[in-house]
Write a protein that holds these residues in place. Sequence first.
Motif, mmCIF file in Angstrom:
data_model
loop_
_atom_site.group_PDB
_atom_site.id
_atom_site.type_symbol
_atom_site.label_atom_id
_atom_site.label_comp_id
_atom_site.label_asym_id
_atom_site.label_seq_id
_atom_site.Cartn_x
_atom_site.Cartn_y
_atom_site.Cartn_z
ATOM 1 N N ARG A 256 22.335 -8.870 44.519
ATOM 2 C CA ARG A 256 21.692 -9.891 45.346
ATOM 3 C C ARG A 256 21.802 -9.569 46.831
ATOM 4 N NH1 ARG A 256 24.436 -15.258 43.375
ATOM 5 N NH2 ARG A 256 23.166 -16.122 45.105
ATOM 6 N N MET A 257 22.868 -8.826 47.198
ATOM 7 C CA MET A 257 23.023 -8.443 48.594
ATOM 8 C C MET A 257 21.957 -7.418 49.002
ATOM 9 S SD MET A 257 25.659 -10.033 50.067
ATOM 10 C CE MET A 257 26.222 -8.947 51.365
ATOM 11 N N LEU A 258 21.422 -6.674 48.023
ATOM 12 C CA LEU A 258 20.411 -5.668 48.313
ATOM 13 C C LEU A 258 19.012 -6.268 48.410
ATOM 14 C CD1 LEU A 258 21.675 -2.834 45.914
ATOM 15 C CD2 LEU A 258 22.074 -3.047 48.388
ATOM 16 N N LEU A 259 18.849 -7.472 47.866
ATOM 17 C CA LEU A 259 17.542 -8.121 47.880
ATOM 18 C C LEU A 259 17.351 -8.899 49.180
ATOM 19 C CD1 LEU A 259 17.536 -9.483 44.206
ATOM 20 C CD2 LEU A 259 16.350 -7.453 45.079
ATOM 21 N N PRO A 260 16.121 -9.296 49.492
ATOM 22 C CA PRO A 260 15.876 -10.120 50.692
ATOM 23 C C PRO A 260 16.680 -11.419 50.618
ATOM 24 C CG PRO A 260 13.816 -9.248 49.826
ATOM 25 C CD PRO A 260 14.858 -8.917 48.806
ATOM 26 N N LYS A 261 17.071 -11.920 51.770
ATOM 27 C CA LYS A 261 17.874 -13.132 51.844
ATOM 28 C C LYS A 261 17.119 -14.318 51.236
ATOM 29 C CE LYS A 261 21.349 -11.372 54.208
ATOM 30 N NZ LYS A 261 22.745 -11.331 53.714
ATOM 31 N N GLU A 262 17.864 -15.151 50.458
ATOM 32 C CA GLU A 262 17.289 -16.364 49.901
ATOM 33 C C GLU A 262 17.436 -17.505 50.900
ATOM 34 O OE1 GLU A 262 19.036 -17.214 46.183
ATOM 35 O OE2 GLU A 262 18.445 -15.312 45.235
#
Length: 261
Positions: free
Chosen positions: A71-77
């Motif tokens: 999740r840290m690699l994905l765009p911020k939620e």
Amino acid sequence: MAISVKLNVFEGPLDLLLHLIDKNKIDIYDIPIVEITDQYMEYLHSMEKEDLGVMSEFLVMAATLLDIKCRMLLPKEINEEGEEEDPRAELVQKLLEYKMYKYMSYELRDRLGDAAGVYYRKQDLPEEVMQYTPPADPQELLRGLTLEKMSAIYQALIRRQENKIDPIRSKFGRIEKEEISLSDKLLEMREYARTNRKFSFRQLMENQHSKIQLIVTFLAILELMKMGHVHAQQADLFDDIHVEVVTDPETWKNLTEFADE
């Protein structure tokens, strides 16, 4: 960077994570999830021959770390308030709670150790001292009574006394000063106690004919309680107070030493 650790040092996956954070001097609010996950997985490899029941707890945490890493690699939620969500927030909260309880357990353990070295001497008072009881216990005499209760009863009696006054006829005639002293009232109460060993405080006050009589009678009851001659008790809030004579009125002394003010 791989590290060598032993399973029996840690009580669970959170304990291991705290160890890794402390060892690497990491800010718990800003955990480098990639570095911690790599070190955590290195530790799991050393557990291959350990108890699977214990290892399952560490595997669940490993899956959590990998999920956070992804999740840290994905765009911020973005949450409903329009703020960016940190995937590590829930893990940080669990670590803080675990750390708090861990140090609380250390404090309790230290207190237990201190208590183990404390010894109490057995009571060895003489029998004469053990059998002694004070002539009057103020706490026992005033049990269940408070200044607020006494004041409320006094105010109610004053209102009743005032309601008995005729607003028209009271203005006629000559008003004379009523002379009464506390010492006289105490002597009067001694005579009253000879025939009334238990009486109603409210009824006693209602039988008074003036405000000054109410005040002096009220003070006389308090003084007799202080001397230990009478005991007042009230069953429930706003109930009548029952006054009981606990000593022989013939033994009441020093009732005339109160000077008029």
